[in-house]
Every structure is written in structure tokens, then in C-alpha cells.
Design a protein around this motif. Structure first.
Motif, PDB file in Angstrom:
ATOM      1  N   THR A   3       0.802  -1.181  -0.069  1.00 50.37           N
ATOM      2  CA  THR A   3       0.055  -0.038  -0.199  1.00 50.37           C
ATOM      3  C   THR A   3       0.738   1.443  -0.107  1.00 50.37           C
ATOM      4  OG1 THR A   3      -1.665  -1.152   1.213  1.00 50.37           O
ATOM      5  CG2 THR A   3      -1.777   1.371   1.201  1.00 50.37           C
ATOM      6  N   LYS A   4       2.048   1.460   0.811  1.00 49.68           N
ATOM      7  CA  LYS A   4       3.096   2.265   0.843  1.00 49.68           C
ATOM      8  C   LYS A   4       3.443   2.684  -0.568  1.00 49.68           C
ATOM      9  CE  LYS A   4       3.858   2.148   5.940  1.00 49.68           C
ATOM     10  NZ  LYS A   4       4.884   1.879   6.824  1.00 49.68           N
ATOM     11  N   ASP A   5       4.080   1.710  -1.116  1.00 46.79           N
ATOM     12  CA  ASP A   5       4.688   1.667  -2.517  1.00 46.79           C
ATOM     13  C   ASP A   5       3.722   2.205  -3.373  1.00 46.79           C
ATOM     14  OD1 ASP A   5       6.392  -1.352  -2.271  1.00 46.79           O
ATOM     15  OD2 ASP A   5       6.971   0.615  -1.283  1.00 46.79           O
ATOM     16  N   ILE A   6       2.502   1.792  -3.486  1.00 48.28           N
ATOM     17  CA  ILE A   6       1.211   2.419  -4.297  1.00 48.28           C
ATOM     18  C   ILE A   6       1.066   3.899  -4.139  1.00 48.28           C
ATOM     19  CG2 ILE A   6      -1.116   2.271  -5.210  1.00 48.28           C
ATOM     20  CD1 ILE A   6      -0.870  -0.710  -4.906  1.00 48.28           C
ATOM     21  N   THR A   7       1.027   4.255  -2.878  1.00 49.18           N
ATOM     22  CA  THR A   7       0.791   5.629  -2.380  1.00 49.18           C
ATOM     23  C   THR A   7       1.925   6.496  -2.709  1.00 49.18           C
ATOM     24  OG1 THR A   7      -0.227   5.044  -0.396  1.00 49.18           O
ATOM     25  CG2 THR A   7       0.152   7.074  -0.547  1.00 49.18           C
ATOM     26  N   THR A   9       3.865   5.756  -5.143  1.00 51.76           N
ATOM     27  CA  THR A   9       4.119   6.007  -6.768  1.00 51.76           C
ATOM     28  C   THR A   9       2.916   6.963  -7.155  1.00 51.76           C
ATOM     29  OG1 THR A   9       4.703   3.765  -6.845  1.00 51.76           O
ATOM     30  CG2 THR A   9       3.874   4.609  -8.946  1.00 51.76           C
ATOM     31  N   ASN A  10       1.733   6.959  -6.613  1.00 51.96           N
ATOM     32  CA  ASN A  10       0.777   7.737  -6.934  1.00 51.96           C
ATOM     33  C   ASN A  10       1.191   9.305  -6.860  1.00 51.96           C
ATOM     34  OD1 ASN A  10      -0.952   6.000  -7.802  1.00 51.96           O
ATOM     35  ND2 ASN A  10      -2.113   5.565  -5.958  1.00 51.96           N
ATOM     36  N   GLN A  11       1.803   9.492  -5.731  1.00 51.45           N
ATOM     37  CA  GLN A  11       2.287  10.888  -5.370  1.00 51.45           C
ATOM     38  C   GLN A  11       3.400  11.313  -6.025  1.00 51.45           C
ATOM     39  OE1 GLN A  11       1.234  12.959  -2.635  1.00 51.45           O
ATOM     40  NE2 GLN A  11       2.374  14.414  -3.705  1.00 51.45           N
ATOM     41  N   ASN A  12       4.297  10.361  -6.750  1.00 49.10           N
ATOM     42  CA  ASN A  12       5.290  10.854  -7.728  1.00 49.10           C
ATOM     43  C   ASN A  12       4.562  11.232  -8.785  1.00 49.10           C
ATOM     44  OD1 ASN A  12       7.460  10.439  -5.667  1.00 49.10           O
ATOM     45  ND2 ASN A  12       7.779   8.230  -6.391  1.00 49.10           N
ATOM     46  N   THR A  13       3.539  10.404  -9.337  1.00 52.52           N
ATOM     47  CA  THR A  13       2.938  10.822 -10.699  1.00 52.52           C
ATOM     48  C   THR A  13       2.339  11.981 -10.582  1.00 52.52           C
ATOM     49  OG1 THR A  13       2.646   8.257 -11.128  1.00 52.52           O
ATOM     50  CG2 THR A  13       1.182   9.881 -12.235  1.00 52.52           C
ATOM     51  N   ARG A  14       1.631  12.483  -9.356  1.00 52.43           N
ATOM     52  CA  ARG A  14       0.826  13.436  -9.247  1.00 52.43           C
ATOM     53  C   ARG A  14       1.919  14.837  -9.482  1.00 52.43           C
ATOM     54  NH1 ARG A  14      -2.542  10.772  -5.502  1.00 52.43           N
ATOM     55  NH2 ARG A  14      -1.181  11.354  -3.633  1.00 52.43           N
ATOM     56  N   ASN A  15       3.019  14.619  -8.457  1.00 51.64           N
ATOM     57  CA  ASN A  15       4.084  15.649  -8.772  1.00 51.64           C
ATOM     58  C   ASN A  15       4.635  15.929 -10.117  1.00 51.64           C
ATOM     59  OD1 ASN A  15       3.859  16.168  -5.953  1.00 51.64           O
ATOM     60  ND2 ASN A  15       5.614  14.947  -5.335  1.00 51.64           N
TER      61      ASN A  15
END
Length: 201
Positions: A3-7, A9-15
């Protein structure tokens, strides 16, 4: 852990998406400019295109701030009249400004930290602008765009004390960058708190 890895990754994508959007906004702000004809030749113009990069750097970190500067200048290459030399200079100076300010703000995450970061960012960008323009940018620009003698003459028309490249740096490049950096710093202080929540969600 997954879950942390997915979170993350999503944050990096948003950034990355925010970096691209802020870079595009910074590029558009480059069209809204004004010459400081009392101190600098017409090819040196004041704009607010460093503000999105500073806001992004404060909200997401110095690497993303530099990325915004990169996107802005890559977009500007498509319409350049300086064979990319102006964009190279803008990226070097602007990234120095953003990285310096963002690193200090990251360590002192409050208004005082932002003000200190922006102050030292202006000093760092102005110092590097003098060095890079003296040793790299102006000589390169003089070879592929405007002859160095013409550049010096443009400076001399504004200030008779400009009789060579060193004087051009001292009496034109340095004060121009101090003014430009200060204006962008003030605009960032006024806008950051209003915009940062959007970038942090």
C-alpha cells in the motif's frame, strides 16, 4: 508495504503532472515581460516565470522546482531567437534560485524560512548569473547570435561606464538579476500560501 509503495508511486505521478503544468504556466508567463531599459539591454527582460518554479519547489521539493524550470525552457526553445543560449542561461540561473530557496525552506518550514530561502536564492542566482554570463553565456551568445561588440555597445548606450564585458556584468547583469529575483521572490511570498494547498493534496 504494498500500500505504501502504491501511495508513493501515486504521489510521484501527481508531482510529475504538477511539474509539467507549472512548467507550462511558467512558459506562458515568459510572454508577459518588460524590459528594464534603464539598466539592461532589450534582450534582458523582467518576467514572473520563476514564481511557478519557486512555488513548486517549496511545495514539492527542489528537484521538482528545477524540473519546472527545465520544462519552461524546453518549451521556450521552440520559439527562441538566441539559438538556445538564452534558455540555457535562464535554466542555470533560475534553477540556482529555486534549488537554493527550496532547500532552505525545506529545513525551516515557516514564513521566516521562506524569506531567508528567497533572500539567499536571489543572492545565489545573481552571483551565478555574473559568473555564467561572463565565462559562458555572453561569449557563446556573441559567437552564434549577436557579436560581443554589439552587446557591449547596447550596454554602453544605457550606461557610458560599460566599456567591456566586466563592466557589463557589474553595471547591467548584476543589478538586473537582483531586481528580477527580488520581484519574483515577493510575488512568491504573496501567492504561495494561497496556492500550496492545491499542490499538497
Amino acid at each position: 508495504m504494498k500500500t505504501k509503495d502504491i501511495t508513493g508511486t501515486n504521489q510521484n505521478t501527481r508531482n510529475l503532472i504538477r511539474t509539467a503544468l507549472l512548467g507550462a504556466i511558467a512558459f506562458m508567463l515568459m510572454f508577459i515581460d518588460m524590459p528594464l531599459s534603464f539598466i539592461a539591454p532589450s534582450f534582458m527582460k523582467l518576467d514572473l516565470s520563476d514564481v511557478p518554479a519557486l512555488i513548486g519547489g517549496f511545495a514539492m521539493g527542489p528537484v521538482y522546482g528545477a524540473g519546472i524550470q527545465l520544462v519552461k525552457n524546453l518549451l521556450n526553445v521552440t520559439k527562441t531567437s538566441t539559438m538556445g543560449v538564452g534558455e540555457l542561461s535562464n535554466f542555470i540561473v533560475g534553477s540556482t534560485f529555486v534549488i537554493t530557496a527550496s532547500i532552505i525552506y525545506k529545513r525551516r518550514h515557516n514564513l521566516k524560512g521562506a524569506m531567508i530561502g528567497l533572500f539567499f536564492g536571489v543572492l545565489a542566482m545573481s552571483t551565478l548569473a555574473c559568473l555564467s554570463n561572463y565565462f559562458v553565456i555572453f561569449p557563446l551568445y556573441g559567437k552564434i547570435a549577436i557579436p560581443m561588440e554589439t552587446i557591449i555597445n547596447m550596454g554602453r548606450a544605457i550606461n557610458p561606464q560599460i566599456d567591456g564585458l566586466k563592466a557589463m556584468i557589474l553595471f547591467s547583469v548584476l543589478p538586473f538579476n537582483l531586481i528580477k529575483g527580488s520581484v519574483n521572490a515577493i510575488a512568491t511570498l504573496l501567492l504561495y500560501k494561497k496556492i500550496s494547498p492545491i499542490l499538497k493534496n
